[in-house]
Design a protein around this motif. Structure first.
Motif, PDB file in Angstrom:
ATOM      1  N   TRP A 107      -6.907  -3.526  -0.225  1.00  0.00           N
ATOM      2  CA  TRP A 107      -7.759  -3.349  -1.402  1.00  0.00           C
ATOM      3  C   TRP A 107      -8.146  -1.883  -1.570  1.00  0.00           C
ATOM      4  CZ3 TRP A 107      -8.933  -7.176  -4.859  1.00  0.00           C
ATOM      5  CH2 TRP A 107      -8.659  -8.483  -4.477  1.00  0.00           C
ATOM      6  N   ASP A 108      -8.351  -1.504  -2.836  1.00  0.00           N
ATOM      7  CA  ASP A 108      -8.853  -0.182  -3.191  1.00  0.00           C
ATOM      8  C   ASP A 108     -10.093  -0.342  -4.062  1.00  0.00           C
ATOM      9  OD1 ASP A 108      -6.646   1.031  -1.939  1.00  0.00           O
ATOM     10  OD2 ASP A 108      -5.451   0.863  -3.783  1.00  0.00           O
ATOM     11  N   GLU A 149      -9.546   4.120  -0.882  1.00  0.00           N
ATOM     12  CA  GLU A 149      -8.915   3.045  -0.123  1.00  0.00           C
ATOM     13  C   GLU A 149      -9.962   2.332   0.723  1.00  0.00           C
ATOM     14  OE1 GLU A 149      -5.617   4.282   2.175  1.00  0.00           O
ATOM     15  OE2 GLU A 149      -4.534   5.195   0.493  1.00  0.00           O
ATOM     16  N   SER A 183      -4.173  -3.561  -3.615  1.00  0.00           N
ATOM     17  CA  SER A 183      -3.209  -2.469  -3.465  1.00  0.00           C
ATOM     18  C   SER A 183      -1.869  -2.854  -4.086  1.00  0.00           C
ATOM     19  CB  SER A 183      -3.015  -2.129  -1.983  1.00  0.00           C
ATOM     20  OG  SER A 183      -4.240  -1.738  -1.389  1.00  0.00           O
ATOM     21  N   ARG A 220      -5.386   1.826 -12.745  1.00  0.00           N
ATOM     22  CA  ARG A 220      -5.338   3.031 -11.918  1.00  0.00           C
ATOM     23  C   ARG A 220      -5.182   4.286 -12.782  1.00  0.00           C
ATOM     24  NH1 ARG A 220      -4.775   1.632  -6.574  1.00  0.00           N
ATOM     25  NH2 ARG A 220      -4.200  -0.561  -6.222  1.00  0.00           N
TER      26      ARG A 220
END
Length: 325
Positions: free
Chosen positions: A281-282, A276, A261, A268
């Motif tokens: 973390w994503d 999410e 994140s 991105r």
């Protein structure tokens, strides 16, 4: 050798442009110093005549490829002569409006800090003499655009000349997944700048296939080699598409990665889906094409590849190569 040929072609072009009547091969042979030095006068031996005829035909084809209109005229006696009429080889007047002149100025500013700076500046001076609007200052200090193409790699200049002269080259190249460089024998096609990096597209003789090389990974000197190309050079548009594909711009699949994140904003921006995961973390789904593994490595521990397995393996190999130095 390249300079000698260029001088010979220039003299042949001037000779053909300067005559008011067609000149025979023998007259051209006796008029151009390079031909006289190489083959002697026009009444030489048969073997010398054959060699001259082959060189003359190549030179004539090269001039025509460069755009010179050469006429072949047969006299009443059946003799063949050649000339290049000035009216057939005269360019039309150059007229530029303010927008066109500004575009040329921006293009010239790209090369201000590169090897082509002198050529770009000289071209603008010639355009001014041909009618470039005086109210357009392409080098003005208050321009809104300041384009630059950085050229820091020592390999750029010799490769640019090799592409221009169609000369095969040899250089040592270190792949991102290799700890040591290896020698490559390449027929260079063109240089392309992509995402701030320079790439060479060409034919790899050892692998018998087209390849793209990032100039920053070329180690040591670029050395020229004699001989002709073994294959045809593709159209420039095809070369650009090849570079785009090897640089990762052409994606035909998707990949899933974990991204920390607050990190990896360029990733991105490319993502087609973001979820999410919690704990900082994503999970992202991003387009997957050639070169994605090299891009992901740049984000270090902030990225973990989930799938496909081959992409994960490529990233691990690159990280191991970096660790080995």
């Amino acid at each position: 050798m390249a300079i000698a040929k260029a001088e010979r072609l220039m003299n042949l072009a001037l000779c053909l442009l300067g005559t008011r009547r067609p000149l025979s091969k023998r007259e051209l042979r006796d008029s151009i110093e390079a031909y006289v030095e190489a083959f002697g006068p026009g009444n030489g031996a048969g073997g010398s005549d054959d060699s001259f005829n082959r060189m003359f035909e190549r030179d004539k084809d090269d001039l025509r490829e460069l755009g010179l209109v050469i006429e072949t005229v047969e006299s009443l006696d059946g003799d063949i002569g050649y000339l290049a009429r000035r009216d057939s080889n005269r360019l039309p007047p150059i007229t530029l409006d303010a927008e066109e002149a500004a575009a040329l100025g921006v293009a010239a500013k790209v090369w201000q800090q590169a090897r082509l700076a002198g050529a770009a500046s000289g071209a603008l001076q010639k355009l001014r003499a041909a009618g470039l609007p005086e109210d357009v200052d392409p080098y003005g200090p208050h321009g809104a655009l300041e384009p630059r193409i950085p050229v820091h790699e020592a390999a750029f200049e010799p490769l640019m000349l090799a592409c221009r002269d169609r000369r095969p080259v040899v250089f040592d190249y270190r792949k991102a997944t290799a700890a040591h460089p290896e020698q490559r024998h390449v027929e260079p096609w063109a240089l392309e700048c992509w995402r701030g990096h320079w790439y060479l597209a060409g034919w790899d003789r050892d692998r018998g296939a087209e390849r793209v090389f990032r100039l920053s990974r070329i180690t040591g000197k670029v050395r020229s080699r004699g001989g002709r190309y073994t294959g045809d050079v593709p159209d420039v548009v095809t070369v650009r598409e090849t570079v785009a594909g090897w640089a990762g711009e052409i994606a035909d699949r998707s990949a899933r990665i974990r991204l920390r994140s607050g990190a990896g904003y360029p990733l991105r921006a490319k993502a087609t889906a973001v979820r999410e995961l919690g704990d900082g973390w994503d999970e992202l789904e991003i387009p997957y094409g050639h070169g994605l593994d090299a891009w992901l490595v740049e984000f270090g521990p902030d990225v973990v590849v989930l799938e496909p397995a081959e992409l994960r393996a490529d990233v691990v190999d690159r990280l191991r190569a970096v660790a080995k130095g």
